[in-house]
Scaffold this motif. Structure first.
Motif, PDB file in Angstrom:
ATOM      1  N   LEU A 100       0.820  -1.207   0.000  1.00 18.37           N
ATOM      2  CA  LEU A 100       0.000   0.000   0.000  1.00 18.37           C
ATOM      3  C   LEU A 100       0.856   1.259   0.000  1.00 18.37           C
ATOM      4  O   LEU A 100       0.493   2.270  -0.614  1.00 18.37           O
ATOM      5  CB  LEU A 100      -0.956  -0.019   1.192  1.00 18.37           C
ATOM      6  CG  LEU A 100      -2.079  -1.056   1.086  1.00 18.37           C
ATOM      7  CD1 LEU A 100      -2.881  -1.119   2.365  1.00 18.37           C
ATOM      8  CD2 LEU A 100      -2.986  -0.760  -0.109  1.00 18.37           C
ATOM      9  N   ARG A 101       2.003   1.204   0.657  1.00 19.36           N
ATOM     10  CA  ARG A 101       2.931   2.338   0.578  1.00 19.36           C
ATOM     11  C   ARG A 101       3.389   2.546  -0.866  1.00 19.36           C
ATOM     12  O   ARG A 101       3.458   3.673  -1.355  1.00 19.36           O
ATOM     13  CB  ARG A 101       4.139   2.098   1.485  1.00 19.36           C
ATOM     14  CG  ARG A 101       3.869   2.291   2.966  1.00 19.36           C
ATOM     15  CD  ARG A 101       5.176   2.212   3.766  1.00 19.36           C
ATOM     16  NE  ARG A 101       4.943   2.360   5.181  1.00 19.36           N
ATOM     17  CZ  ARG A 101       4.820   3.523   5.802  1.00 19.36           C
ATOM     18  NH1 ARG A 101       4.907   4.650   5.107  1.00 19.36           N
ATOM     19  NH2 ARG A 101       4.618   3.581   7.109  1.00 19.36           N
ATOM     20  N   LEU A 102       3.707   1.436  -1.538  1.00 20.21           N
ATOM     21  CA  LEU A 102       4.143   1.498  -2.932  1.00 20.21           C
ATOM     22  C   LEU A 102       3.084   2.142  -3.817  1.00 20.21           C
ATOM     23  O   LEU A 102       3.395   2.884  -4.752  1.00 20.21           O
ATOM     24  CB  LEU A 102       4.472   0.081  -3.425  1.00 20.21           C
ATOM     25  CG  LEU A 102       4.815  -0.101  -4.895  1.00 20.21           C
ATOM     26  CD1 LEU A 102       6.180   0.513  -5.204  1.00 20.21           C
ATOM     27  CD2 LEU A 102       4.838  -1.591  -5.254  1.00 20.21           C
ATOM     28  N   LEU A 103       1.823   1.880  -3.493  1.00 24.98           N
ATOM     29  CA  LEU A 103       0.710   2.386  -4.296  1.00 24.98           C
ATOM     30  C   LEU A 103       0.269   3.788  -3.877  1.00 24.98           C
ATOM     31  O   LEU A 103      -0.655   4.352  -4.464  1.00 24.98           O
ATOM     32  CB  LEU A 103      -0.480   1.421  -4.196  1.00 24.98           C
ATOM     33  CG  LEU A 103      -0.244  -0.002  -4.722  1.00 24.98           C
ATOM     34  CD1 LEU A 103      -1.439  -0.882  -4.394  1.00 24.98           C
ATOM     35  CD2 LEU A 103       0.046  -0.006  -6.211  1.00 24.98           C
ATOM     36  N   GLY A 104       0.918   4.329  -2.847  1.00 24.14           N
ATOM     37  CA  GLY A 104       0.561   5.665  -2.380  1.00 24.14           C
ATOM     38  C   GLY A 104      -0.574   5.685  -1.385  1.00 24.14           C
ATOM     39  O   GLY A 104      -1.220   6.728  -1.192  1.00 24.14           O
ATOM     40  N   GLY A 105      -0.813   4.534  -0.726  1.00 25.07           N
ATOM     41  CA  GLY A 105      -1.936   4.427   0.182  1.00 25.07           C
ATOM     42  C   GLY A 105      -1.554   4.447   1.650  1.00 25.07           C
ATOM     43  O   GLY A 105      -0.375   4.518   2.008  1.00 25.07           O
ATOM     44  N   ILE A 106      -2.566   4.352   2.492  1.00 27.59           N
ATOM     45  CA  ILE A 106      -2.386   4.268   3.943  1.00 27.59           C
ATOM     46  C   ILE A 106      -1.984   2.843   4.293  1.00 27.59           C
ATOM     47  O   ILE A 106      -2.676   1.894   3.903  1.00 27.59           O
ATOM     48  CB  ILE A 106      -3.683   4.665   4.668  1.00 27.59           C
ATOM     49  CG1 ILE A 106      -4.043   6.115   4.330  1.00 27.59           C
ATOM     50  CG2 ILE A 106      -3.564   4.472   6.175  1.00 27.59           C
ATOM     51  CD1 ILE A 106      -5.439   6.525   4.747  1.00 27.59           C
ATOM     52  N   PRO A 107      -0.887   2.641   5.035  1.00 28.93           N
ATOM     53  CA  PRO A 107      -0.343   1.295   5.211  1.00 28.93           C
ATOM     54  C   PRO A 107      -0.945   0.468   6.346  1.00 28.93           C
ATOM     55  O   PRO A 107      -0.720  -0.730   6.399  1.00 28.93           O
ATOM     56  CB  PRO A 107       1.137   1.558   5.492  1.00 28.93           C
ATOM     57  CG  PRO A 107       1.156   2.894   6.151  1.00 28.93           C
ATOM     58  CD  PRO A 107       0.048   3.683   5.513  1.00 28.93           C
TER      59      PRO A 107
END
Length: 206
Positions: A100-107
């Motif tokens: 999710l970090r890679l995708l720009g999201g909340i981890p």
């Protein structure tokens, strides 16, 4: 990225399980686990860029049910598929998802439903799903992970996957050559399927 490995994977199609056991003499003895699974793919825009984003639910024979979030980078192989790969268990949520970090999201998320909601917020929506059964194992002498996969919806419903895991692209290329030679030695080169199951599913669905 921390935690990223390179999967080096190829697959062979067989008409029957008996043919698979005959074609790969060490296969039957190596398969020690069995499970059923359902995988949902998310983010059609990522798929078009040769990335794979999925959530898989595995039901093991012991009764255990686990849910995983998975991501794979673009294929870098020639004979085999070589991809960067991340897999994270989200059965009981996750504290710090690298995917999710890679995708720009909340981890951080409390449960799988929260992860799915986060994917939707990022506009990565489900677009295809399939289910099947696996028998899996490991052949120690060649350090190969093995999977006998049955998925009726695919063009080739019975596939044997052979996989090695590398830490560098250079090592992955060596493993690719080893798998290519092994399959040639077994006389199975003509039965190799270059497309991965998600690509085969996409051909069926779209």
């Amino acid at each position: 990225m921390t935690g990223v490995s390179l999967e080096v994977e190829t697959r062979i199609q067989f008409p029957t399980v008996e043919d698979a056991f005959t074609g790969i003499p060490f296969l039957k003895e190596s398969l020690t686990r069995e499970n059923s699974w359902t995988t949902i793919h998310y983010g059609h825009s990522l798929f078009e860029k040769d990335q794979i984003l999925r959530i898989g639910t595995i039901r093991r024979n012991s009764g255990t049910v686990q849910t995983f979030l998975g991501w794979k980078g673009p294929d870098q192989g020639q004979f085999a598929n070589i991809r960067e790969e991340l897999d994270e268990e989200i059965t009981n949520g996750i504290d710090d998802s690298q995917i999710l970090r890679l995708l720009g999201g909340i981890p951080r998320h409390a449960d799988p439903a929260s992860v799915i909601n986060e994917l939707a917020r990022l506009n990565f929506l489900p677009f295809m799903e399939f289910s099947g059964n696996n028998r899996t194992g490991f052949y120690e002498p060649l350090q190969i992970h093995l999977k006998l996969m049955h998925c009726p919806i695919l063009r080739w419903p019975l596939l044997v996957e052979l996989e090695k895991t590398a830490s560098t692209l250079e090592e992955a290329m060596i493993y690719q050559s080893e798998l290519e030679q092994l399959i040639a030695d077994l006389g199975l080169t003509a039965s190799v399927i270059r497309e991965e199951p998600p690509a085969l599913l996409y051909q069926t669905r779209f």
